[in-house]
Design an enzyme around this catalytic site. Structure first.
Site, PDB file in Angstrom:
ATOM      1  CE  LYS A   1     -55.630  13.675 -39.490  1.00 31.84           C
ATOM      2  NZ  LYS A   1     -56.734  13.256 -40.317  1.00 31.84           N
ATOM      3  NE  ARG A   2     -60.277   7.695 -34.259  1.00 33.86           N
ATOM      4  CZ  ARG A   2     -59.940   6.488 -34.704  1.00 33.86           C
ATOM      5  NH1 ARG A   2     -59.522   5.555 -33.858  1.00 33.86           N
ATOM      6  NH2 ARG A   2     -60.048   6.182 -35.977  1.00 33.86           N
TER       7      ARG A   2
ATOM      8  CG  HIS B   1     -66.865   3.075 -39.615  1.00 35.70           C
ATOM      9  ND1 HIS B   1     -67.241   4.270 -40.196  1.00 35.70           N
ATOM     10  CD2 HIS B   1     -68.008   2.455 -39.266  1.00 35.70           C
ATOM     11  CE1 HIS B   1     -68.559   4.360 -40.176  1.00 35.70           C
ATOM     12  NE2 HIS B   1     -69.059   3.280 -39.613  1.00 35.70           N
TER      13      HIS B   1
ATOM     14  CE  LYS C   1     -56.972   8.638 -36.912  1.00 34.89           C
ATOM     15  NZ  LYS C   1     -57.936   9.010 -37.975  1.00 34.89           N
TER      16      LYS C   1
ATOM     17  CE  LYS D   1     -66.055  16.753 -39.673  1.00 33.94           C
ATOM     18  NZ  LYS D   1     -65.660  15.911 -38.535  1.00 33.94           N
TER      19      LYS D   1
ATOM     20  CB  THR E   1     -65.166  12.886 -41.704  1.00 36.00           C
ATOM     21  OG1 THR E   1     -64.740  12.576 -40.373  1.00 36.00           O
ATOM     22  CG2 THR E   1     -65.914  11.700 -42.285  1.00 36.00           C
TER      23      THR E   1
HETATM   24  C1  26Q Z   1     -62.528  -2.105 -31.451  1.00 40.81           C
HETATM   25  C2  26Q Z   1     -62.424  -3.225 -30.665  1.00 40.81           C
HETATM   26  C3  26Q Z   1     -62.727  -3.186 -29.341  1.00 40.81           C
HETATM   27  C4  26Q Z   1     -63.129  -1.981 -28.806  1.00 40.81           C
HETATM   28  C5  26Q Z   1     -63.238  -0.858 -29.587  1.00 40.81           C
HETATM   29  C6  26Q Z   1     -62.936  -0.913 -30.912  1.00 40.81           C
HETATM   30  C7  26Q Z   1     -63.073   0.287 -31.755  1.00 40.81           C
HETATM   31  C8  26Q Z   1     -63.621   1.459 -31.283  1.00 40.81           C
HETATM   32  C9  26Q Z   1     -63.734   2.575 -32.064  1.00 40.81           C
HETATM   33  C10 26Q Z   1     -62.645   0.299 -33.065  1.00 40.81           C
HETATM   34  C11 26Q Z   1     -62.755   1.417 -33.856  1.00 40.81           C
HETATM   35  C12 26Q Z   1     -63.309   2.586 -33.367  1.00 40.81           C
HETATM   36  C13 26Q Z   1     -63.454   3.793 -34.163  1.00 40.81           C
HETATM   37  C14 26Q Z   1     -63.162   3.875 -35.424  1.00 40.81           C
HETATM   38  C15 26Q Z   1     -63.262   5.109 -36.200  1.00 40.81           C
HETATM   39  O1  26Q Z   1     -63.545   6.190 -35.700  1.00 40.81           O
HETATM   40  N1  26Q Z   1     -63.037   5.000 -37.496  1.00 40.81           N
HETATM   41  C16 26Q Z   1     -63.063   6.120 -38.400  1.00 40.81           C
HETATM   42  O2  26Q Z   1     -64.340   6.162 -38.992  1.00 40.81           O
HETATM   43  C17 26Q Z   1     -64.491   7.312 -39.801  1.00 40.81           C
HETATM   44  C18 26Q Z   1     -65.919   7.363 -40.286  1.00 40.81           C
HETATM   45  O3  26Q Z   1     -66.153   6.373 -41.226  1.00 40.81           O
HETATM   46  C19 26Q Z   1     -63.487   7.299 -40.950  1.00 40.81           C
HETATM   47  O4  26Q Z   1     -63.600   8.503 -41.652  1.00 40.81           O
HETATM   48  C20 26Q Z   1     -62.071   7.142 -40.423  1.00 40.81           C
HETATM   49  O5  26Q Z   1     -61.182   6.957 -41.507  1.00 40.81           O
HETATM   50  C21 26Q Z   1     -62.001   5.975 -39.474  1.00 40.81           C
HETATM   51  O6  26Q Z   1     -60.718   5.914 -38.865  1.00 40.81           O
END
Ligand code: 26Q
Length: 740
Positions: free
Chosen positions: A480-481, A297, A486, A592, A588
């Site tokens: 968004k986050r 992701h 972003k 929406k 995503t």
């Molecule tokens: C990584 C290393 C250590 C701890 C945590 C993490 C970590 C945690 C959460 C890395 C990434 C995330 C979350 C990622 C995320 O939400 N990605 C999003 O995924 C969506 C669904 O596929 C996409 O639409 C977005 O583009 C993407 O940013």
């Protein structure tokens, strides 16, 4: 219990003297009886979705809708003098951060809706994603005690608890089952950690701070906790039904890894097969290689998980050994491919585990989440692996469930669609495309509906944020986050430029507009927090200027979450999707907004590319550098200061010229320095795209004057959004990856 019995019992409920919480629990528990036993199908192939996050949102309205009783419940309650909207007070279950967690829930919804056996496995955190408050414009985090109203949508399975062992402790994993309603009822199973105080910590927080060794080890414990509990359960169930013929395991089980967070499930499967069932290591590894699939992701290097061997070994020595063994097998298998590729694909090197490389090596299929993202995975992130196993890599463009994100959050637009093309789109979303023939015809009615949704949104914002906005305003939203890539900061500068332009008269004939921001920043992410503070400063400044008040407003909504998103996507005109090209895997939120009839103002990134491919570039507003252009500029050397001129300069320099105060913390200066520095130039290219962005926002503003033609553009988006239903995505997974 069926629908009729449910409604009979509902009629019998005595509402007198009961508060919202009591009624919520009573009605939800009654609806839960419709779920029956919620067990996975026996004797067939099942898919399991392992995810560290499930961003459920509010269950109440969605579940009643899925059961098919929402309207009746509304009526029955109204008959008793209760407005169903009182349940909006119930907290969201925010067991996730953003896209990845919300996608997991959309997928479960679609699978249940399509009658496919897909089950979710994760962690039942005591506290979900923090609740956001603003103090003097700064984000502060408060614990999210989401269960304080009870948790009537789950069933605790006391009889199915099991132990998870670490070198230094033993923990009990107690499953809680959440029904996923649809054509069939699937199950989301979340494990709660019980036992000693240390043990309970494992399921206490989503994303505990991991800037210390202790924090990192807790994170590893969490990942292993639910992965191990899940794998043990699947093996136990398999042995019960089919005995120990493990070569058949992959025939009945496919495990989808939602990013690398559950990757230790691979090592755990191998551990159980080799140690508890005396299967030889190579055979166990082959079984794993037939069972797992992996979705990536993100391509941001800092988000690709690596774990120090030392940490893993400390609490999970056998898992560390197995991962090293798998690494050696991979190395041997790839020995003919040369040093470079061996190093690039290494699972274990320099005392670290590369979890994504483990996932790629073992998984039968690896997928990206939008076309461009998959191309980047194949050509960059996993280039070496792709050259070795080209057939492993696939694209599965994300989707969103049109039930929550259209039928539930926009009853009015759904009604218009029904009246125009009939109701069949609800059960077969591909039929939504029939709407394409009617966009001109229904434009006026659409404008009225958009106004209704805007009114609802703006009323809610007035209540929550204490900012009044008139319903004739054009609504631009970025929700968004909060992350530098972003580029919420770029939007902030653009808004300032619009403001300065209105003040000095260089922007004329401007349609009144509001910019809505919604975002949470990771608690330890300093720059993201500085950006929130900056936008809050801008909002206060602009909103208090009587001269521009009728033309421009800015709102940073507090505690943005799924329920807030449901209102914002329905009430917005313009969806801001402005990430640096190549960095947003899919997005995503963009889907929406599109489905609710908003135009996209965005870069050629993630799924934006596919959105404009389907809905027409002429119906959207694309700007900014492409992936290729960015690569080119990087190669030549990006000099941000060259883009700092005129209006750009004026907006960006508010970070340092005293217009806004960061309370003496120096965080604004820090932001300024990273945008403009030569040494390590801003890798998000904010200044590069800013000028174009402002022009594009103005172009939209200009086009909005012709309300009807703008509404037609918006409708073209809604009418072409069927592809982005997660029903389509799930059908693709079921066919190409899960073989369901
Ligand atoms: C990584 C290393 C250590 C701890 C945590 C993490 C970590 C945690 C959460 C890395 C990434 C995330 C979350 C990622 C995320 O939400 N990605 C999003 O995924 C969506 C669904 O596929 C996409 O639409 C977005 O583009 C993407 O940013």
């Amino acid at each position: 219990m069926d629908k009729k019995e449910f409604l009979n019992e509902l009629n019998g409920i005595d509402v007198r003297g009961k508060n919202v919480i009591a009624l919520y629990n009573e009605i939800s528990s009654l609806a839960m009886k419709c779920a029956g036993e919620i067990t996975p199908t026996e004797g067939t192939r099942n898919a399991y979705y392992l995810s560290m996050e499930f961003l459920i949102g509010r269950g109440f309205f969605n579940n009643l809708m899925e059961i098919g009783v929402l309207d009746e419940v509304r009526k029955v309650l109204a008959g008793k003098g209760v407005d169903i909207n009182i349940f909006e007070e119930i907290e969201d279950a925010a067991l996730g951060n953003g896209g990845l967690g919300r996608l997991a829930v959309c997928f479960l919804d679609s699978a249940a809706g399509l009658g496919l056996p897909l089950h979710g496995y994760g962690i039942r955190y005591k506290y979900g994603l923090f609740k956001q408050a603003f103090e003097n414009g700064y984000q502060i985090e408060l614990p999210d005690d989401w269960q304080k109203f009870g948790d009537p949508w789950s069933i605790r399975r006391e009889g199915e608890k099991r132990t998870v062992k670490y070198a230094d402790m033993t923990v009990t994993a107690v499953p809680y089952d959440y029904p996923v309603f649809g054509k069939r009822i699937n199950r989301l199973r979340l494990f709660q950690a019980e036992g000693s105080e240390e043990a309970r910590k494992i399921s206490e927080y989503l994303y505990p701070a991991d800037d210390t060794e202790e924090g990192k080890i807790l994170r590893i414990r969490q990942e292993y906790f639910f992965s191990a509990a899940t794998v043990a359960e699947l093996i136990e169930n398999f042995v019960k039904r089919y005995g120990k013929k493990f070569d058949k395991f992959p025939k009945y089980n496919v495990i989808q890894l939602n990013d690398t967070h559950p990757v230790m499930a691979i090592a755990e499967l191998i551990r159980i097969l080799t140690t508890e069932y005396s299967i030889a290591f190579p055979a166990a590894l082959s079984i794993a290689r037939e069972t797992f699939a992996y979705t990536n992701h993100t391509v941001l290097p800092e988000a690709l998980e690596t774990w120090k061997e030392e940490y893993v070994r400390k609490i999970l020595p056998e898992i560390a050994d197995i991962m090293i063994k798998v690494s050696l097998c991979a190395e041997k298998e790839l020995s003919a491919y040369g040093e470079e590729r061996i190093s690039e694909t290494a699972i274990y090197k320099g005392g670290q585990f590369y979890m994504a490389n483990l996932a790629v090596y073992v998984a039968k299929k690896v997928n990206g989440v939008a076309k461009l993202h998959t191309e980047i995975l194949k050509s960059k992130t996993f280039k070496a692996a792709n050259s070795i196993y080209p057939d492993k890599f696939q694209n599965k463009t994300n989707g969103i469930t049109h039930r929550r994100w259209l039928e539930l959050c926009n009853v009015e637009l759904s009604g218009l669609i029904d009246r125009t093309i009939g109701e069949s789109w609800r059960s077969d979303i591909s039929r939504l495309s029939k709407l394409k023939d009617f966009t001109r015809e229904i434009a006026e009615e659409f404008i009225q509906i958009k106004t209704v949704k805007k009114r609802q949104l703006l009323k809610y914002i007035a209540q929550k944020e204490n900012i009044e906005i008139q319903e004739n305003f054009l609504v631009y939203s970025q929700i968004k986050r909060l992350h530098e890539y972003k580029r919420q900061l770029m939007t902030a500068f653009a808004v300032l430029e619009l403001y300065f332009g209105l003040k000095d008269g260089s922007i004329k004939d401007f349609q009144p507009s509001v910019f809505i921001f919604g975002a949470k920043s990771a608690p330890s992410y300093k720059r993201a927090k500085a950006i929130i503070k900056f936008i809050n400063e801008i909002a206060a400044y602009i909103n208090s200027d009587a001269e521009t008040n009728g033309l421009l407003k800015v709102v940073f909504v507090c505690n943005y979450n799924v329920s807030y998103a449901e209102k914002i996507v329905a009430g917005s005109d313009v969806s801001l999707q402005v990430s640096t090209a190549g960095l947003e895997a899919s997005g995503t939120g963009n889907m929406k907004f599109m489905m609710n009839g908003a135009v996209t103002c965005g870069t050629m990134d993630g799924a934006n590319i596919e959105i404009v491919e389907l809905a027409g570039r002429e119906n959207n507003y694309i700007f900014g550098a492409t992936v290729e252009e960015i690569a080119d500029i990087k190669q030549k050397g990006y000099k941000p200061a060259e883009y700092l001129e005129g209006n750009n300069k004026r907006a960006v320099e508010t970070l340092i010229d005293g217009t806004f105060s960061d309370g003496g913390t120096g965080i604004f200066k820090e932001l300024y320095d990273c945008l403009t520095a030569y040494g390590e130039p801003d890798c998000y290219f904010v200044l590069l795209d800013l000028k174009n962005y402002v022009q594009t926002l103005l172009e939209i503003n200009y086009d909005y004057k012709d309300k009807k033609s703008f509404a037609i553009k918006q409708l073209e988006n809604a009418a072409n959004s069927a592809y982005f239903s997660s029903d389509r995505t799930i059908k693709e997974y079921a066919k190409d990856i899960w073989d369901l």
